[in-house]
Design an enzyme around this catalytic site. Structure first.
Site, PDB file in Angstrom:
ATOM      1  N   ARG A  70       0.841  -1.194   0.000  1.00 19.84           N
ATOM      2  CA  ARG A  70       0.000   0.000   0.000  1.00 19.84           C
ATOM      3  C   ARG A  70       0.884   1.254   0.000  1.00 19.84           C
ATOM      4  O   ARG A  70       1.240   1.765   1.061  1.00 19.84           O
ATOM      5  CB  ARG A  70      -0.917   0.007   1.224  1.00 19.84           C
ATOM      6  CG  ARG A  70      -1.832  -1.210   1.302  1.00 19.84           C
ATOM      7  CD  ARG A  70      -2.562  -1.228   2.648  1.00 19.84           C
ATOM      8  NE  ARG A  70      -3.423  -2.403   2.771  1.00 19.84           N
ATOM      9  CZ  ARG A  70      -4.112  -2.703   3.868  1.00 19.84           C
ATOM     10  NH1 ARG A  70      -4.033  -1.914   4.929  1.00 19.84           N
ATOM     11  NH2 ARG A  70      -4.873  -3.787   3.916  1.00 19.84           N
ATOM     12  N   ASP A  82       1.848   5.078  -0.091  1.00 23.76           N
ATOM     13  CA  ASP A  82       1.151   6.245   0.456  1.00 23.76           C
ATOM     14  C   ASP A  82       0.773   7.237  -0.631  1.00 23.76           C
ATOM     15  O   ASP A  82       1.239   7.141  -1.777  1.00 23.76           O
ATOM     16  CB  ASP A  82       2.043   6.959   1.479  1.00 23.76           C
ATOM     17  CG  ASP A  82       2.171   6.194   2.785  1.00 23.76           C
ATOM     18  OD1 ASP A  82       1.330   5.310   3.036  1.00 23.76           O
ATOM     19  OD2 ASP A  82       3.110   6.486   3.547  1.00 23.76           O
ATOM     20  N   TYR A 140      12.940  -0.061  -2.535  1.00 25.16           N
ATOM     21  CA  TYR A 140      12.531   1.323  -2.717  1.00 25.16           C
ATOM     22  C   TYR A 140      13.745   2.204  -3.017  1.00 25.16           C
ATOM     23  O   TYR A 140      14.866   1.909  -2.584  1.00 25.16           O
ATOM     24  CB  TYR A 140      11.861   1.866  -1.446  1.00 25.16           C
ATOM     25  CG  TYR A 140      10.437   1.427  -1.225  1.00 25.16           C
ATOM     26  CD1 TYR A 140       9.370   2.190  -1.688  1.00 25.16           C
ATOM     27  CD2 TYR A 140      10.150   0.251  -0.528  1.00 25.16           C
ATOM     28  CE1 TYR A 140       8.056   1.802  -1.464  1.00 25.16           C
ATOM     29  CE2 TYR A 140       8.841  -0.154  -0.301  1.00 25.16           C
ATOM     30  CZ  TYR A 140       7.799   0.633  -0.771  1.00 25.16           C
ATOM     31  OH  TYR A 140       6.499   0.231  -0.552  1.00 25.16           O
ATOM     32  N   ARG A 144      10.221   6.776   4.343  1.00 30.13           N
ATOM     33  CA  ARG A 144      10.223   8.236   4.381  1.00 30.13           C
ATOM     34  C   ARG A 144      10.724   8.770   5.721  1.00 30.13           C
ATOM     35  O   ARG A 144      11.393   9.804   5.777  1.00 30.13           O
ATOM     36  CB  ARG A 144       8.823   8.769   4.085  1.00 30.13           C
ATOM     37  CG  ARG A 144       8.389   8.559   2.634  1.00 30.13           C
ATOM     38  CD  ARG A 144       6.918   8.860   2.448  1.00 30.13           C
ATOM     39  NE  ARG A 144       6.579  10.199   2.906  1.00 30.13           N
ATOM     40  CZ  ARG A 144       5.336  10.588   3.205  1.00 30.13           C
ATOM     41  NH1 ARG A 144       4.333   9.734   3.109  1.00 30.13           N
ATOM     42  NH2 ARG A 144       5.109  11.823   3.610  1.00 30.13           N
TER      43      ARG A 144
END
Length: 254
Positions: A49, A51, A110, A196
């Site tokens: 999921r 963001d 990522y 993040r």
């Protein structure tokens, strides 16, 4: 029949992957277009999921159909024509009934992109961060990060998980261009907001506003309130979702 979708998207216009009560999501947009084109209800499950505002160079989703369908190149092209320009399907293919895009995945990779100079062609696609950063100190922090598996300090407080352990495979910074830095991180799983928040905390280290000893204490504290603020979503990309050979053995090449 169960089908996997290989897709990518620019997340700028969406409230994230997951369907929301208000606002467009990648999941709801995909479901609406597939339902329209296939003339039957389609509900998709994503491998993760992302963001609001986060992008995906490689994402997988799956859905089930009662009747087998040949997802030819022309059919996929027609689906892409209906989809918005910021979502692209690269392939749809049948898999085994027990293959699951989320639970069968063994790792996610990522990248986080930072531009030190304003770029008219990268608006919304990188984080424009002007201050000078000490990349060597940030990579020293990465080496500390790799010593641990509990990342509760970097998870959003309301994360709906049973534990906060993630096995990191790598974490490092590189200067890909004179004015661009890229953070690379790969793990078996990630917590909500984890990448993040790690990036935001490392920016403090890169500006020498936080020591490496303080960074290690943040990890050990297992407390989100002691970590730095999360970096903006627009610089984050999901670039790879990996599956074991027994799942991918008969996948087409894209």
């Amino acid at each position: 029949m169960r089908y996997f979708i290989h897709l990518s998207y620019r997340g700028t216009a969406y409230r994230g992957w997951q369907t929301q009560a208000v606002g467009a999501s990648v999941q709801s947009t995909l479901e609406a277009v597939l339902t329209q084109r296939l003339q039957q209800p389609v509900f998709v499950v994503g491998s993760g999921r992302t963001d609001a505002g986060v992008h995906a160079q490689q994402q997988y989703a799956h859905f089930n159909l009662d009747i087998p369908i040949d997802f030819s190149e022309s059919l996929i092209y027609s689906i892409n024509c209906i989809l918005p320009e910021d979502i692209a399907i690269h392939g749809i293919f049948p898999v085994r009934a027990n293959d699951h895009v989320r639970f069968s995945a063994i790792s996610r990779y990522y990248q986080y992109h930072i531009s030190r100079q304003k770029n008219a062609f990268c608006n919304g696609l990188t984080y424009h961060f002007r201050p000078e950063l000490d990349m060597e100190r940030m990579n020293e922090a990465c080496r500390i990060l790799l010593k641990y598996t509990d990342f509760k300090s970097f998870s959003k407080a309301k994360a709906d998980v049973t534990h906060f352990h993630c096995r990191l495979e790598f974490a490092y910074w590189v200067r890909s261009e004179p004015d661009r830095l890229t953070f690379h991180i790969k793990a078996n799983r990630f917590l909500w907001g984890m990448v993040r928040t790690i990036v935001g905390t490392m920016l403090e280290i890169g500006q020498e506003r936080m020591s490496l000893a303080q960074f290690e204490q943040i990890i050990l504290a297992r407390d989100r309130t002691v970590a730095g603020r999360a970096a903006p979503a627009n610089g984050l990309y999901l670039v790879e979702v990996a599956y074991p050979p027994n799942v991918t053995a008969h996948w087409p090449e894209y």
